[in-house]
Design a protein around this motif. Structure first.
Motif, mmCIF file in Angstrom:
data_model
loop_
_atom_site.group_PDB
_atom_site.id
_atom_site.type_symbol
_atom_site.label_atom_id
_atom_site.label_comp_id
_atom_site.label_asym_id
_atom_site.label_seq_id
_atom_site.Cartn_x
_atom_site.Cartn_y
_atom_site.Cartn_z
ATOM 1 N N LEU A 140 -2.433 -5.573 10.427
ATOM 2 C CA LEU A 140 -1.806 -6.859 10.668
ATOM 3 C C LEU A 140 -1.663 -7.089 12.155
ATOM 4 O O LEU A 140 -1.301 -6.203 12.905
ATOM 5 C CB LEU A 140 -0.410 -6.912 10.005
ATOM 6 C CG LEU A 140 -0.401 -6.644 8.502
ATOM 7 C CD1 LEU A 140 1.019 -6.810 7.979
ATOM 8 C CD2 LEU A 140 -1.339 -7.575 7.791
ATOM 9 N N LYS A 173 9.075 -5.836 5.243
ATOM 10 C CA LYS A 173 8.151 -6.658 6.007
ATOM 11 C C LYS A 173 6.970 -7.082 5.152
ATOM 12 O O LYS A 173 6.357 -6.275 4.461
ATOM 13 C CB LYS A 173 7.646 -5.883 7.221
ATOM 14 C CG LYS A 173 6.761 -6.686 8.183
ATOM 15 C CD LYS A 173 6.310 -5.790 9.329
ATOM 16 C CE LYS A 173 5.464 -6.552 10.346
ATOM 17 N NZ LYS A 173 6.268 -7.511 11.126
ATOM 18 N N GLY A 174 6.645 -8.345 5.175
ATOM 19 C CA GLY A 174 5.456 -8.841 4.502
ATOM 20 C C GLY A 174 5.605 -8.962 2.998
ATOM 21 O O GLY A 174 6.702 -8.909 2.436
ATOM 22 N N ASN A 182 1.345 -13.158 3.508
ATOM 23 C CA ASN A 182 1.309 -12.411 4.766
ATOM 24 C C ASN A 182 0.772 -13.255 5.919
ATOM 25 O O ASN A 182 -0.109 -12.847 6.670
ATOM 26 C CB ASN A 182 0.495 -11.124 4.598
ATOM 27 C CG ASN A 182 1.183 -10.137 3.682
ATOM 28 O OD1 ASN A 182 2.394 -9.964 3.756
ATOM 29 N ND2 ASN A 182 0.422 -9.514 2.791
ATOM 30 N N ALA A 232 4.787 -10.908 8.106
ATOM 31 C CA ALA A 232 3.677 -10.011 8.423
ATOM 32 C C ALA A 232 3.146 -10.204 9.831
ATOM 33 O O ALA A 232 2.794 -9.243 10.513
ATOM 34 C CB ALA A 232 2.544 -10.214 7.404
#
Length: 718
Positions: free
Chosen positions: A13, A55-56, A141, A687
């Protein structure tokens, strides 16, 4: 090539480049990072933490919950026999929210919001950005992945000429009527293919050759799209926009059981003349203006008072649930007040009269952060910063097809445009306009685009384009202009055309544009005057702006930005001229008539007097080169090969550009949320830190506001 139900297309990412350099922005970030608690997204008080597990979003569908819960108001209706049980209202396999930051919440309350759009159409476009329920597929994301939506799984054949979409079984409209592929076929056959109707085939329904696909529905839950050439971007484009009604994406469906009564084909009492029937039909099938029209979104329209307010209430048949089985949405009602005067709106924000403000919809920018922080004790609103994702910030570009031959020749000289770019003091713009956020840039597409993050080569290509003419170097700019013969011939301190005639650049922009662009334009004029260029601000009546630009009559555009992604090809108009609104308007229009009978007409007519105005590109020139590469991408099934073709197009921009000039990329967007509103993601949760600017990656819809909830819903009743 085969597309799976979820596409995990990236190996890492991208970490956003924007850093909050100003003290106030730094304070906002640290405050968001240090919150702790128990009942929200990741902490005891529902605020973000740096925990990577939050996260994400998951890229594979989550399992179906073992049981389901519903809002108390719906449970009461079930007990009264006025509503089926929640298990019967949901599809066999509901959409399970995949975001790692969300936590189970509480039902109830209303959310007070604001819009500055006074016209119904504009309202419809912006307020739908909160709702993703009509989307066949969904971005995840920050555009790095594609997940299911109404479509549960999908696949294509090897050359991407046939796509099969498998919809969730048991979907229902907000009135409880079953949703089936007949609702898509009604839109397709009776609206899109109906030449009298205004709907036209969207990009995802065209092959790489531009030919319209054939749509077939072999059963209630399967749709087959057949193309005469590869259509490799179909899944990406099915995730674009929010869809459903007028504005911000194609409709893609209509509630046939409701809409047919207003269609002349199905109701003999409706006028057969579509000019008479169409107005009523469009009004009735618009769920954002007609409370009777069913929707697939989490909230359905309760009331719409033109120019004053819009009220949405929960849809009892919404097909999305939390991982624990809570049917969404959590919040009962959204109330959007229309406040056209932005200063009045900002005063309401400071007074605490609003619960949630999505900055991109109300022009709440970094310049407002200091004020919002000072009034935080009164407003009880927390300042949240998501990355905007812009590749340019406030930008500038010439009309590459300028009607004056002498000026057009100079504009098309790469050295001239590069000299002007080197004369721009982007550090000053970054400090004055964007409060030291973002990163200076020559101008690119969004730094979050897949082509830049897929591997090291992509990162290098991005950096080369970003830095190609970003350096503030007025002395080199002067030398380049001297080499072109653009010098001060009459001793007045300003440079002339090589033939000695006056050179004046107008910084054209719609008169109602945002202060961000005007402030940048003022600095731009100063920077260019310092190297001897006479540049002057030129506000243009907004009503005639579009027509003047498409006709090639204006010199420049200075009140726009490039925010598009998640890849360069879903919305390629900045990369390659294929329409008439960007940097080569007449050549872009020529692209649209290629291969049609119109291409061979009016060849003896002045390009600016043709209908529509259009001109052929220079043989072998950069635009023709871009077209050839772009045409290859449209039919190339292999994703990595498409990326390389895009990189080749970018190299043309680096060599022959800049065709458009950026200032500061990826500046933050301001989101304001009441401190007891939960599941609102912070930058640390997202993300790529957020991707708020492009309409084709609709925010906050992609983050599912249906998951937002009140810690104390009883304090937020209508």
């Amino acid at each position: 090539m085969t597309e799976k139900a979820t596409l995990d297309r990236r190996t890492f990412l991208y970490t956003s480049a924007a850093a909050a350099g100003a003290v106030m922005l730094g304070a906002c970030s640290s405050n968001a990072n240090n919150q702790t608690g128990s009942s929200g997204q990741g902490g005891d008080n529902g605020k973000a933490t740096s925990d990577p597990s939050q996260k994400g979003s998951e890229t594979k569908p989550l399992p179906k919950p073992a049981s389901f819960q519903e809002a108390p108001m719906l449970k009461e209706l079930v007990e009264k026999g006025e509503l089926p049980p929640v298990e019967e209202r949901l599809p066999e396999n509901p959409y399970v929210i995949p975001h790692r930051w969300v936590k189970p919440g509480k039902y109830g309350g209303q959310l007070l919001m604001i819009s500055d759009k006074a016209s119904g159409g504009a309202i419809a476009a912006s307020n739908k950005e909160y709702m993703y329920g009509h989307s066949l597929l969904r971005w995840l994301n920050d555009g790095l992945d594609i997940g299911p939506g109404l479509v549960e799984s999908w696949e294509s054949n090897e050359d991407a000429t046939e796509w099969t979409l498998h919809f969730r079984k048991g979907l229902k409209w907000s009135d409880g009527h079953p949703w089936t592929t007949a609702d898509i076929m009604f839109w397709w056959e009776d609206m899109v293919l109906n030449e009298e109707h205004t709907d036209t085939p969207p990009d995802e329904c065209k092959s790489g050759k531009g030919t319209v696909a054939t749509l077939e529905a072999p059963d209630d839950y399967t749709l087959v799209m057949k193309f005469d050439a590869p259509a490799p971007l179909t899944a990406d484009r099915l995730a674009m926009w929010v869809k459903g009604t007028v504005g911000n994406g194609p409709k893609w469906m209509a509630p046939a059981h409701y809409a047919k009564q207003f269609h002349p084909k199905y109701n003999p009492n409706v006028p057969k003349n579509w000019a008479e029937a169409g107005g009523l039909f469009e009004q009735k099938v618009d769920f954002s203006r007609n409370p009777e029209c069913p929707t697939m979104n989490g909230w359905k329209l309760k009331s719409h008072t033109e120019g004053r307010s819009i009220v949405w209430e929960r849809n009892p048949y919404y097909y999305a649930v939390m991982p624990n089985g809570d049917q969404l949405p959590y919040i009962d009602q959204l109330t959007m007040s229309i406040v056209a005067d932005k200063e009045v709106g900002k005063l309401q924000i400071q007074q605490g009269k609003l619960d949630y403000v999505h900055g991109p919809f109300y022009s709440t920018d970094v310049a407002d952060i200091s004020t919002m922080k000072r009034t935080e004790s009164t407003s009880n609103l927390e300042v949240i910063l998501w990355d905007g994702g812009s590749g340019t910030g406030s930008m500038f570009f010439f009309n590459y097809d300028h009607p004056d031959e002498k000026f057009r020749k100079l504009i098309r000289e790469p050295k001239f445009r590069k000299a002007l770019s080197l004369a721009v003091n982007r550090a000053e713009i970054q400090k004055s306009v964007y409060f030291t956020t973002g990163e200076p840039t020559t101008g690119t597409l969004s730094p979050k685009a897949i082509e830049y993050v897929i591997n090291d080569e992509g990162k290098r290509i991005y950096q080369e384009w970003r830095d190609s003419a970003v350096k503030y170097d007025p002395e080199t700019a002067k030398k380049m202009l001297d080499e072109l013969g653009v010098v001060d011939k009459d001793g007045d301190g300003l440079r002339e055309f090589p033939d000695g005639s006056k050179l004046r650049i107008t910084l054209d922009y719609p008169a109602n544009t945002a202060q961000e662009h005007i402030q940048k334009n003022q600095l731009l004029a100063q920077h260019w005057k310092a190297i001897g260029i006479d540049a002057r601000l030129n506000p243009v009546a907004p009503e005639g702006w579009s027509d003047q630009w498409k006709a090639g009559r204006l010199t420049s555009t200075t009140a726009w930005e490039v925010g598009d992604g998640p890849n360069h090809l879903v919305y390629p108009q900045w990369l390659v001229p294929i329409e008439s609104e960007r940097w080569a308007p007449l050549e872009g229009q020529w692209y649209n008539v290629r291969g049609t009978p119109e291409e061979k007409t009016e060849l003896d007519v002045d390009p600016y007097k043709r209908t529509p105005p259009r001109m052929e590109p220079e043989p072998g020139g950069p635009i023709e080169q871009l077209w050839k590469l772009y045409d290859q991408t449209r039919v190339e099934p292999d994703e990595m090969t498409r990326h390389r073709l895009v990189w080749d197009m970018i190299k043309i921009h680096i060599e022959h550009g800049p065709f458009f000039m950026g200032t500061v990329a990826n500046t933050p967007r301001v989101i304001l949320a009441k401190k007891d509103l939960r599941n609102v993601p912070r930058r640390e949760n997202l993300a790529q830190g957020g991707f708020a600017n492009p309409w084709i990656h609709p925010t906050p819809a992609v983050y599912d506001p249906e998951t937002y909830y009140w810690e104390n819903p009883e304090q937020h009743q209508p």
